[in-house]
Design a protein around this motif. Structure first.
Motif, PDB file in Angstrom:
ATOM      1  N   LEU A 275       0.818  -1.223   0.000  1.00 36.25           N
ATOM      2  CA  LEU A 275       0.000   0.000   0.000  1.00 36.25           C
ATOM      3  C   LEU A 275       0.851   1.272   0.000  1.00 36.25           C
ATOM      4  N   ALA A 276       2.179   1.110   0.076  1.00 35.37           N
ATOM      5  CA  ALA A 276       3.054   2.297   0.066  1.00 35.37           C
ATOM      6  C   ALA A 276       3.544   2.639  -1.337  1.00 35.37           C
ATOM      7  N   ILE A 277       2.974   2.007  -2.362  1.00 35.74           N
ATOM      8  CA  ILE A 277       3.523   2.185  -3.714  1.00 35.74           C
ATOM      9  C   ILE A 277       3.052   3.469  -4.411  1.00 35.74           C
ATOM     10  N   TYR A 278       1.963   4.062  -3.936  1.00 38.98           N
ATOM     11  CA  TYR A 278       1.408   5.190  -4.693  1.00 38.98           C
ATOM     12  C   TYR A 278       2.362   6.377  -4.823  1.00 38.98           C
ATOM     13  N   SER A 279       2.503   6.863  -6.044  1.00 36.16           N
ATOM     14  CA  SER A 279       3.360   8.024  -6.302  1.00 36.16           C
ATOM     15  C   SER A 279       2.771   9.301  -5.719  1.00 36.16           C
ATOM     16  N   HIS A 280       1.428   9.334  -5.590  1.00 39.00           N
ATOM     17  CA  HIS A 280       0.795  10.526  -5.003  1.00 39.00           C
ATOM     18  C   HIS A 280       1.395  10.858  -3.642  1.00 39.00           C
ATOM     19  N   MET A 281       1.721   9.796  -2.886  1.00 41.24           N
ATOM     20  CA  MET A 281       2.261   9.995  -1.538  1.00 41.24           C
ATOM     21  C   MET A 281       3.527  10.845  -1.578  1.00 41.24           C
ATOM     22  N   ILE A 282       4.285  10.692  -2.658  1.00 46.78           N
ATOM     23  CA  ILE A 282       5.556  11.395  -2.770  1.00 46.78           C
ATOM     24  C   ILE A 282       5.361  12.782  -3.380  1.00 46.78           C
ATOM     25  N   GLN A 283       4.540  12.862  -4.413  1.00 48.10           N
ATOM     26  CA  GLN A 283       4.453  14.145  -5.126  1.00 48.10           C
ATOM     27  C   GLN A 283       3.255  15.016  -4.749  1.00 48.10           C
ATOM     28  N   SER A 284       2.144  14.443  -4.320  1.00 50.61           N
ATOM     29  CA  SER A 284       1.035  15.287  -3.844  1.00 50.61           C
ATOM     30  C   SER A 284       0.470  14.693  -2.571  1.00 50.61           C
ATOM     31  N   PRO A 285       1.177  14.850  -1.468  1.00 56.21           N
ATOM     32  CA  PRO A 285       0.771  14.206  -0.221  1.00 56.21           C
ATOM     33  C   PRO A 285      -0.630  14.616   0.244  1.00 56.21           C
ATOM     34  N   LEU A 286      -1.303  13.671   0.860  1.00 57.30           N
ATOM     35  CA  LEU A 286      -2.644  13.873   1.403  1.00 57.30           C
ATOM     36  C   LEU A 286      -3.644  14.359   0.349  1.00 57.30           C
ATOM     37  N   TYR A 287      -3.590  13.753  -0.802  1.00 60.74           N
ATOM     38  CA  TYR A 287      -4.568  14.065  -1.846  1.00 60.74           C
ATOM     39  C   TYR A 287      -5.490  12.871  -2.103  1.00 60.74           C
ATOM     40  N   LEU A 288      -4.943  11.667  -1.837  1.00 58.51           N
ATOM     41  CA  LEU A 288      -5.614  10.434  -2.258  1.00 58.51           C
ATOM     42  C   LEU A 288      -7.043  10.260  -1.763  1.00 58.51           C
ATOM     43  N   MET A 289      -7.343  10.793  -0.569  1.00 59.47           N
ATOM     44  CA  MET A 289      -8.657  10.505   0.014  1.00 59.47           C
ATOM     45  C   MET A 289      -9.800  11.084  -0.828  1.00 59.47           C
TER      46      MET A 289
END
Ligand code: ZN
Length: 693
Positions: A614-628
Motif C-alpha cells: 500500500l506504500a507504492i502510490y506516487s501521489h504519496m511522494i508528489q502530492s501528499p494527502l490528496y488520495l482521500m
C-alpha cells in the motif's frame, strides 16, 4: 476507463485554486517587498490589539464583540512592518471597522462584483495563455511554454494587501474554523455563507522566500516521479526470459498498476503480474538498483534483484532512500509554512480542515469501516473463484468486473468515431445529451451554451470558467479518425464536471459560494455522467449483470484506494510526531505503517501478512494527502444516485449543484438529508453479490 487517477478537473473558482493562486502570487513579493525575518512577522503586540478592541467596543457596543475581536486579531496577525506602525494599525482598524449592517452589505456586494471581474479576468487570461499547451493546435513553440508558465495574477495578493482591501476583509468578515462553519452554518443564509467564504480568502501571509523554496522542493519531487520509468522489456525471470515487449516503458506506479490490471485473463498474464509486483516491492524497499530506473541499459531480475548487462552479471547499486528523501523534503517545506497559519498550523490541518473540510478522524473512521466490511471478504471470495486461484496481493488491482453491455471496445469505438469525427460534432451534440438525461430543452441549451469542446493534447480535462461571462471547456482527445470509445468515455466524465461547473457558477446566490465543497463532489457528478455513457449512445443494457459488475468494480477499487489513503494519513501523523527523523527512519516508518494497515485490513483477505504494497502510490511522494478525494468521490456518487433513484435526475442534479460551496456536512444535508456514509455502496455491493451468486 475511468480517469480516476488523473486530476481531471481544473476549476478556477474552487477553494483550492484560490489557495494555489494566492500562494503563487506571493512568489514575486520577494523581489519587491521586505525580506529577512524582520518583515515576516507581525509588529503588533497583544497590548496594541487589546487597546484597539477596547476602543472599538466603546465606539460600537458589545453586540459587535465577536466581529471586533476576531477581526482585529486576524488583521493584526497578517499585518507587517511595511503596512505601517502600531499607530497606523490602530487608525486603520478604528476607521475601517464597519458596524452598520447596510454598509457591510454594500461592501460585500462591491467585493462580489469586483472580485468576480478581478479573479475572473485573471483566470481568463491564464486560461488563454495556456490554450496552445492544453489544446491540440499544432507544434508548441518555446514562446508558448513561457506564456503557459506565466502567471498574470502573480501580484494580485500583494496589491490587495498594499491597498489594504485584504485588511478591510480580514477586519470585517471573520474567518471561521471548520467546526464553527459546521455549527453556526445551520442558520446561515446563502449570503451569510458568502460572508464566511470571503472570510476564508486571507488567512495567511507567507514570506515569498518560503514559497519559492517550497515550489522548488515540490517540483523536484514531481520531477523525480515523472522520470521514474521502468523498462519492462528489460525485466528477466529466473530462467532469464523476457516477458514484456522490447521498449515497453512503465511510469511508476500508474503504468505498472495498469499493466497488472490489463494482464487479467491474458495468456502468461500471471507471471507478468508477479514480476511487476516484485518491481513494486523493490521500489518501496528501495533496494531497486539505481541502474534500472529510467534506463533501458540493463537487464534485471526483480525477484532475485540480480542485474545484468548483455548476459554479464553486475553489482547492483540500491536506490537507498531517495524516494523517502523527497517525501521528507515535502514535509519540511510544508512545516516551514506552519507558523504563518495561526489557526491551521500543520499541513494535516490545512488539508482536512481547509482543503477537504472534513475532519480527519471522520475520514479515517469511514475508511476503516469500509476496509473491515464482511462484504469485502465476500467480494474477495468471488474474485478468487473467478480467477480459479487464491488471491495474490496484487489482486488489489483485479479488474475482471468490467463489462460493456456485451459489445467489444472496438465496436463501440466504431460507433463513437462515426458520431464524433471532430470536437465540433461533440459540441453540437451537448444539448441532445442533456435532454436525454432529462434536462428540459431550455435548460439543456442554456447549460450547453456555456460549455465548449476542444481537442486536447493530453487525455482530457474539464477547465471550469472563472467568471460567468466565460464558458467552461471540455478537453478531450480526438484521433485523426474521430473520437474512440476511450476518448468518448472520458469526454462524458469531463462533461459531467463541466455541467457541475456551469450550474454551480450560474445558479448560486453570490460568487463567493460558487462551486462545490471539495474535489470529491465534482467527481461525483462526473462519475454519474460517465456511468450513463452507453445509454447516451442509445445502447440499451441487455446484460442485467452489467450494473452489478460495475458496482463490484468500484467497490473493490475503493477498498484499495482507502488503504493507500490510510497509509498516507498515518505517515503524515508520524512525520509530525517525529519531525527530526531522517529519510532512513522515515522509510522504516512508511514500510511499518503500510504493513500495519495491511495486517489489519488486508492480510485476512489476501492470506498473507506483512506486505508493504500500500506504500507504492506516487501521489504519496508528489502530492501528499490528496488520495482521500478519490474514494470520497465514489461514496458521494453512490449516495446521490441512491437519493435520485425514482426521482428526476435533471431536476435533482440542478437543485443539488446550485447549493454552492458550503461545507460538505451542510451540502450533504441539503442535498440528500444525510451525511456521507458507506451505507449506499454497501447496499449496492450486497445486492450485486447476491445477484452474482
Ligand atoms: Zn474527474
Amino acid at each position: 476507463m475511468q480517469p480516476a487517477l488523473v486530476n481531471t478537473t481544473i476549476k478556477q473558482g474552487s477553494a483550492e485554486m484560490k489557495y494555489i493562486l494566492i500562494l503563487a502570487v506571493a512568489v514575486l513579493v520577494a523581489a519587491c517587498g521586505p525580506s529577512g525575518q524582520d518583515g515576516e512577522t507581525s509588529p503588533i503586540a497583544q497590548t496594541d490589539i487589546d487597546s484597539v478592541i477596547g476602543k472599538l467596543l466603546e465606539q460600537h457596543g458589545s453586540e459587535h464583540e465577536f466581529r471586533i475581536t476576531r477581526g482585529v486579531n486576524q488583521t493584526a496577525a497578517l499585518w507587517r512592518r511595511a503596512d505601517g506602525d502600531p499607530e497606523a494599525f490602530e487608525t486603520f482598524c478604528l476607521q475601517r471597522f464597519i458596524a452598520d449592517r447596510e454598509e457591510l452589505d454594500l461592501v460585500f456586494d462591491r467585493l462580489a462584483v469586483n472580485f468576480e471581474y478581478l479573479f475572473g479576468y485573471m483566470g481568463r487570461i491564464g486560461f488563454e495563455l495556456k490554450r496552445r499547451i492544453h489544446e491540440d493546435r499544432g507544434p508548441i513553440h518555446p514562446v508558448d511554454q513561457i506564456f503557459a508558465a506565466y502567471n498574470p495574477s502573480a501580484h494580485v495578493q500583494q496589491d490587495l494587501f498594499g491597498n489594504k482591501i485584504a485588511f478591510i476583509i480580514t477586519l470585517n468578515f471573520p474567518n471561521y474554523s471548520l467546526e464553527e462553519k459546521n455549527e453556526l452554518g445551520k442558520e446561515w443564509s446563502d449570503r451569510q455563507w458568502g460572508y464566511a467564504r470571503l472570510g476564508d480568502l486571507f488567512t495567511a501571509r507567507v514570506p515569498a522566500r518560503i514559497i519559492q523554496e517550497n515550489s522548488k522542493v515540490y517540483s523536484e519531487a514531481q520531477l523525480y516521479i515523472s522520470e521514474y520509468n521502468i523498462y519492462a522489456g528489460q525485466l528477466r525471470d529466473e530462467q532469464g526470459r523476457q516477458l514484456f515487449p522490447e521498449g515497453m516503458k512503465l511510469l511508476s506506479h500508474w503504468n505498472i498498476r495498469d499493466e497488472i490490471k490489463s494482464n487479467y485473463g491474458q495468456p502468461r498474464g500471471l507471471p507478468k503480474q508477479e514480476m511487476l509486483y516484485r518491481v513494486m516491492l523493490r521500489i518501496i524497499n528501495q533496494d531497486i538498483p539505481v541502474q534500472v530506473i529510467n534506463s533501458p541499459g540493463f537487464q534485471w531480475n526483480p525477484q532475485t534483484n540480480e542485474l545484468f548487462k548483455e548476459g554479464e552479471a553486475l553489482p547492483a547499486q540500491p536506490e537507498g532512500v531517495t524516494r523517502y528523501q523527497h517525501l521528507l523534503n515535502n514535509f519540511h517545506s510544508m512545516q516551514r509554512l506552519d507558523p504563518y497559519y495561526p489557526n491551521l498550523n500543520t499541513y494535516i490541518k490545512r488539508r482536512f480542515e481547509s482543503g477537504m473540510e472534513i475532519p480527519r478522524e471522520e475520514v479515517k473512521r469511514l475508511f476503516k469501516e469500509y476496509a473491515a466490511s464482511p462484504l469485502i471478504r465476500e467480494t474477495a471470495e468471488l474474485i478468487s473463484l473467478r480467477l480459479g486461484r487464491p488471491l495474490r496481493p496484487f489482486d488489489l488491482w483485479y479488474n475482471g468486473f468490467v463489462g460493456r453491455a456485451g459489445i467489444s471496445e472496438e465496436n463501440l469505438s466504431r460507433i463513437t468515431q462515426s458520431r464524433y469525427p471532430d470536437a465540433r460534432s461533440m459540441n453540437d451534440d451537448l444539448p441532445r445529451i442533456l435532454r436525454d438525461l432529462g434536462y428540459e430543452r431550455k435548460t439543456a441549451e442554456l447549460i450547453a451554451s456555456k460549455i465548449e469542446v476542444d481537442p486536447a493534447r493530453g487525455s482530457g480535462h474539464a477547465y471550469g470558467a472563472s467568471m460567468r461571462e466565460m464558458p467552461s471547456h471540455l478537453r478531450t482527445r480526438i484521433g485523426a479518425d474521430g473520437m474512440d470509445y476511450k476518448g468518448y468515455n472520458i469526454a462524458v466524465h469531463e462533461f459531467g464536471h463541466n455541467v457541475e461547473q456551469t450550474i454551480s457558477l450560474h445558479r448560486v446566490n453570490n460568487p463567493f459560494i460558487s462551486g462545490v465543497p471539495n474535489t470529491a463532489f465534482t467527481e461525483a457528478l462526473a462519475f454519474m455522467f460517465q456511468k450513463r455513457d452507453l445509454q447516451l449512445l442509445g445502447i440499451q443494457q441487455r446484460d442485467p449483470m452489467m450494473e452489478h459488475l460495475e458496482v463490484l468494480n468500484i467497490f473493490w477499487d475503493n477498498y484499495e484506494m482507502m488503504g493507500v489513503s490510510l497509509v498516507d494519513m498515518m505517515v503524515w501523523e508520524w512525520l509530525y510526531e517525529h519531525s527530526k527523523a531522517d529519510a532512513r527512519r522515515l522509510k522504516e516508518a512508511v514500510i511499518r505503517i503500510a504493513r500495519e494497515v495491511w495486517n489489519e485490513y488486508y492480510a485476512d483477505v489476501f492470506g498473507e501478512k506483512d506486505i508493504p504494497l500500500l506504500a507504492i502510490y506516487s501521489h504519496m511522494i508528489q502530492s501528499p494527502l490528496y488520495l482521500m478525494n478519490y474514494p470520497y468521490g465514489r461514496l458521494i456518487m453512490y449516495q446521490l444516485e441512491d437519493y435520485i433513484k425514482g426521482r428526476d435526475f435533471a431536476k435533482e442534479t440542478l437543485r443539488m449543484f446550485s447549493i454552492g460551496r458550503v461545507t460538505p456536512e451542510h451540502w450533504m444535508h441539503r442535498a440528500v438529508g444525510e451525511q456521507i456514509s458507506n451505507q449506499p455502496i454497501f447496499t449496492a455491493a450486497e445486492k450485486a453479490l447476491k445477484a452474482m451468486r
